[in-house]
Scaffold this motif. Structure first.
Motif, PDB file in Angstrom:
ATOM      1  N   VAL A   1     -23.694   5.009   0.922  1.00 60.67           N
ATOM      2  CA  VAL A   1     -22.617   4.475   0.085  1.00 60.67           C
ATOM      3  C   VAL A   1     -21.274   5.101   0.462  1.00 60.67           C
ATOM      4  N   ALA A   2     -21.292   6.419   0.686  1.00 66.95           N
ATOM      5  CA  ALA A   2     -20.040   7.096   1.040  1.00 66.95           C
ATOM      6  C   ALA A   2     -19.499   6.607   2.378  1.00 66.95           C
ATOM      7  N   SER A   3     -20.392   6.190   3.293  1.00 65.09           N
ATOM      8  CA  SER A   3     -19.917   5.720   4.603  1.00 65.09           C
ATOM      9  C   SER A   3     -19.009   4.499   4.454  1.00 65.09           C
ATOM     10  N   VAL A   4     -19.139   3.783   3.363  1.00 67.80           N
ATOM     11  CA  VAL A   4     -18.255   2.629   3.111  1.00 67.80           C
ATOM     12  C   VAL A   4     -17.098   3.035   2.186  1.00 67.80           C
ATOM     13  N   ASN A   5     -17.427   3.756   1.126  1.00 69.25           N
ATOM     14  CA  ASN A   5     -16.419   4.057   0.100  1.00 69.25           C
ATOM     15  C   ASN A   5     -15.315   5.017   0.558  1.00 69.25           C
ATOM     16  N   VAL A   6     -15.624   5.887   1.513  1.00 66.39           N
ATOM     17  CA  VAL A   6     -14.614   6.853   1.978  1.00 66.39           C
ATOM     18  C   VAL A   6     -13.460   6.117   2.647  1.00 66.39           C
ATOM     19  N   GLU A   7     -13.793   5.199   3.541  1.00 66.35           N
ATOM     20  CA  GLU A   7     -12.734   4.500   4.286  1.00 66.35           C
ATOM     21  C   GLU A   7     -11.918   3.585   3.373  1.00 66.35           C
TER      22      GLU A   7
ATOM     23  N   LEU B   1     -20.946   9.635   8.691  1.00 67.80           N
ATOM     24  CA  LEU B   1     -21.977   9.226   7.720  1.00 67.80           C
ATOM     25  C   LEU B   1     -22.731   7.991   8.205  1.00 67.80           C
ATOM     26  N   PHE B   2     -21.974   7.012   8.710  1.00 68.34           N
ATOM     27  CA  PHE B   2     -22.602   5.746   9.120  1.00 68.34           C
ATOM     28  C   PHE B   2     -23.584   5.956  10.274  1.00 68.34           C
ATOM     29  N   TYR B   3     -23.150   6.665  11.319  1.00 67.63           N
ATOM     30  CA  TYR B   3     -24.037   6.857  12.485  1.00 67.63           C
ATOM     31  C   TYR B   3     -25.203   7.805  12.162  1.00 67.63           C
ATOM     32  N   GLY B   4     -24.958   8.733  11.250  1.00 71.68           N
ATOM     33  CA  GLY B   4     -26.045   9.618  10.803  1.00 71.68           C
ATOM     34  C   GLY B   4     -27.135   8.817  10.106  1.00 71.68           C
ATOM     35  N   VAL B   5     -26.712   7.918   9.202  1.00 72.97           N
ATOM     36  CA  VAL B   5     -27.677   7.078   8.476  1.00 72.97           C
ATOM     37  C   VAL B   5     -28.359   6.114   9.444  1.00 72.97           C
ATOM     38  N   LEU B   6     -27.564   5.512  10.345  1.00 75.31           N
ATOM     39  CA  LEU B   6     -28.117   4.532  11.305  1.00 75.31           C
ATOM     40  C   LEU B   6     -29.172   5.175  12.216  1.00 75.31           C
ATOM     41  N   ALA B   7     -28.832   6.350  12.772  1.00 75.33           N
ATOM     42  CA  ALA B   7     -29.766   7.030  13.676  1.00 75.33           C
ATOM     43  C   ALA B   7     -31.049   7.429  12.950  1.00 75.33           C
TER      44      ALA B   7
ATOM     45  N   ALA C   1     -35.191  14.697   8.691  1.00 79.11           N
ATOM     46  CA  ALA C   1     -34.347  15.876   8.951  1.00 79.11           C
ATOM     47  C   ALA C   1     -32.917  15.448   9.292  1.00 79.11           C
ATOM     48  N   LEU C   2     -32.795  14.380  10.086  1.00 74.90           N
ATOM     49  CA  LEU C   2     -31.462  13.885  10.456  1.00 74.90           C
ATOM     50  C   LEU C   2     -30.727  13.326   9.237  1.00 74.90           C
ATOM     51  N   LEU C   3     -31.472  12.642   8.382  1.00 75.97           N
ATOM     52  CA  LEU C   3     -30.895  12.088   7.154  1.00 75.97           C
ATOM     53  C   LEU C   3     -30.350  13.210   6.265  1.00 75.97           C
ATOM     54  N   LEU C   4     -31.101  14.304   6.192  1.00 73.88           N
ATOM     55  CA  LEU C   4     -30.677  15.441   5.365  1.00 73.88           C
ATOM     56  C   LEU C   4     -29.551  16.240   6.023  1.00 73.88           C
ATOM     57  N   ALA C   5     -29.490  16.155   7.358  1.00 69.15           N
ATOM     58  CA  ALA C   5     -28.421  16.879   8.068  1.00 69.15           C
ATOM     59  C   ALA C   5     -27.093  16.116   8.013  1.00 69.15           C
ATOM     60  N   THR C   6     -27.163  14.811   7.727  1.00 67.07           N
ATOM     61  CA  THR C   6     -25.936  13.997   7.734  1.00 67.07           C
ATOM     62  C   THR C   6     -24.863  14.510   6.755  1.00 67.07           C
ATOM     63  N   PRO C   7     -25.202  14.845   5.491  1.00 64.01           N
ATOM     64  CA  PRO C   7     -24.162  15.407   4.608  1.00 64.01           C
ATOM     65  C   PRO C   7     -23.600  16.743   5.137  1.00 64.01           C
ATOM     66  N   VAL C   8     -24.438  17.501   5.848  1.00 64.36           N
ATOM     67  CA  VAL C   8     -23.961  18.774   6.423  1.00 64.36           C
ATOM     68  C   VAL C   8     -22.933  18.477   7.522  1.00 64.36           C
ATOM     69  N   PHE C   9     -23.254  17.495   8.400  1.00 64.35           N
ATOM     70  CA  PHE C   9     -22.298  17.090   9.453  1.00 64.35           C
ATOM     71  C   PHE C   9     -20.988  16.619   8.813  1.00 64.35           C
ATOM     72  N   ARG C  10     -21.128  15.918   7.692  1.00 58.74           N
ATOM     73  CA  ARG C  10     -19.936  15.395   6.982  1.00 58.74           C
ATOM     74  C   ARG C  10     -19.049  16.554   6.518  1.00 58.74           C
ATOM     75  N   VAL C  11     -19.660  17.627   6.027  1.00 52.84           N
ATOM     76  CA  VAL C  11     -18.875  18.798   5.576  1.00 52.84           C
ATOM     77  C   VAL C  11     -18.207  19.462   6.789  1.00 52.84           C
ATOM     78  N   VAL C  12     -18.918  19.519   7.911  1.00 52.03           N
ATOM     79  CA  VAL C  12     -18.337  20.101   9.137  1.00 52.03           C
ATOM     80  C   VAL C  12     -17.119  19.284   9.570  1.00 52.03           C
ATOM     81  N   MET C  13     -17.246  17.957   9.520  1.00 48.72           N
ATOM     82  CA  MET C  13     -16.125  17.086   9.892  1.00 48.72           C
ATOM     83  C   MET C  13     -14.941  17.246   8.944  1.00 48.72           C
ATOM     84  N   LEU C  14     -15.240  17.410   7.645  1.00 48.15           N
ATOM     85  CA  LEU C  14     -14.165  17.642   6.673  1.00 48.15           C
ATOM     86  C   LEU C  14     -13.437  18.948   6.993  1.00 48.15           C
TER      87      LEU C  14
END
Lengths: 279, 90
Positions: free
Chosen positions: A64-70, B15-21, B48-61
């Protein structure tokens, strides 16, 4: 290990789909529904149910955030600030709160939910006029704006009472870690009622935030082997499909309707927790 | 310097590519489990990748706020990241 037949798989996908819609529209993870379903219907041990629920929450949050952030609906600055106390609450909650009786915590938490549900319902009856604070939005560190298709206009807002919101975020982090919830059930009303953030932005920002606490807890469960991959995958597939459908519903829905639905959700959660606290 | 639009795009893409992968890995793992009755390696990697995605998001922030010189928000991101590491270690 549970045995999954095609019927139960289809049921779980549809259940996940419903949770995904719920999560993306209301900013909650849906743990309060996933955990009892897995425990009561599929006879899963509590730890496994909580672990799978946390994976589903992390999936909803990221999708959801992948859409809502942008689109500007999720407020990343507000989100990351509130995540600091939320994450701190999760860690301290895991260390200290776990020493307290779970039933007592659930009792106090459920008592806290009833006035929240009532306030949110009453606010929805007043309409959306008081939501937007365009004049001071630019001057506010955490303020934001987004285009609302339901009103066909740009909605700007300022964020009030941040210290109080961060305190509640800490509280939400502690309780969510202990009770296996995402924390959205606390974060959304806090942002909407205390900070004055429009309902849609509150739901989107909550969704953005809950992925972090859910992922941190779920990683621990993954290491301990509590996640049943087959079951988690089926629910996550449904949750992701539901999340993307729910995003469009969030854009088109009127804020008052989301508030009414959320107040009903809080009441259900409150009653359920109150009953559970009495054993 | 990174502007706001690019910054939000970066977070969105993470977030998108993390979820997609993770979705690809979960789907492939689930199919291989049904067809060949293989072990859960692919599915576990997807989770594991799904759970790591929010962590990657914090790194990007953290990186984004640092590049935009919004040091208070970069510090908040760093604190969240540190607390996540602590949560995993305890």
């Amino acid at each position: 290990m549970i045995h999954l037949n095609p019927t139960s798989m289809i049921f779980l996908v549809f259940f996940g789909f419903f949770i995904g819609i719920l999560g993306s529209v209301m900013g909650v993870g849906g743990g309060v529904f996933i955990v009892p379903l897995l425990v009561l219907v599929f006879n899963l041990p509590m730890h496994n149910a909580i672990a799978i629920s946390l994976v589903a929450i992390a999936a909803t949050s990221s999708a959801v955030a992948s859409v809502n952030v942008e689109k500007g609906l999720a407020n990343v600055r507000l989100g990351i600030y509130m995540e600091t106390t939320m994450a701190l609450g999760s860690v301290i909650g895991a260390l200290i709160l776990s020493m307290l009786p779970s039933a007592l915590l659930q009792f106090f938490f459920s008592i806290f939910l009833f006035p929240v549900a009532l306030s949110m319902y009453l606010k929805s009856r007043k309409g959306v006029k008081e939501e937007a604070v365009p004049a001071i939005a630019g001057k506010n560190l955490f303020g934001g704006s987004f285009f609302d298709p339901a009103r066909n206009s740009e909605t700007s807002y300022a964020v009030k009472k941040m210290p109080l919101a961060m305190f509640f975020s800490f509280f939400a982090g502690g309780l969510s870690g202990l009770l296996g919830l995402g924390g959205g059930i606390v974060q959304v009303p806090v942002m909407n009622l205390i900070c004055g953030i429009p309902m849609k932005a509150a739901a989107a920002t909550s969704n953005f935030m809950i992925g972090v606490s859910a992922a941190a807890s779920a990683i621990i469960f993954l290491k301990k082997g509590y996640i049943i991959p087959e079951l988690a995958v089926i629910i996550v597939m449904g949750v992701l499909a539901g999340s993307f459908v729910g995003i469009h519903a969030l854009y088109r829905a009127k804020s008052e309707k989301i508030q009414v639905a959320f107040s009903v959700l809080i009441m259900i959660v409150g009653v359920r927790m109150l009953l559970r606290s009495f054993g | 310097m990174l502007d706001e639009k690019k910054f939000l795009k970066l977070i969105q893409q993470t977030l998108f590519y993390g979820v997609l992968a993770s979705l690809v890995l979960l789907g492939a793992g689930f199919l291989s489990d049904i067809v060949w009755n293989r072990d859960f390696y692919l599915m576990n990697t997807g989770i594991a990748l799904l759970l790591a995605t929010p962590v990657f998001r914090v790194v990007m922030l953290l990186c984004g706020f640092f590049k935009m010189r919004e040091y208070n928000f970069a510090m908040a991101s760093f604190m969240v990241l540190a607390l996540m590491v602590v949560a995993v270690l305890i």
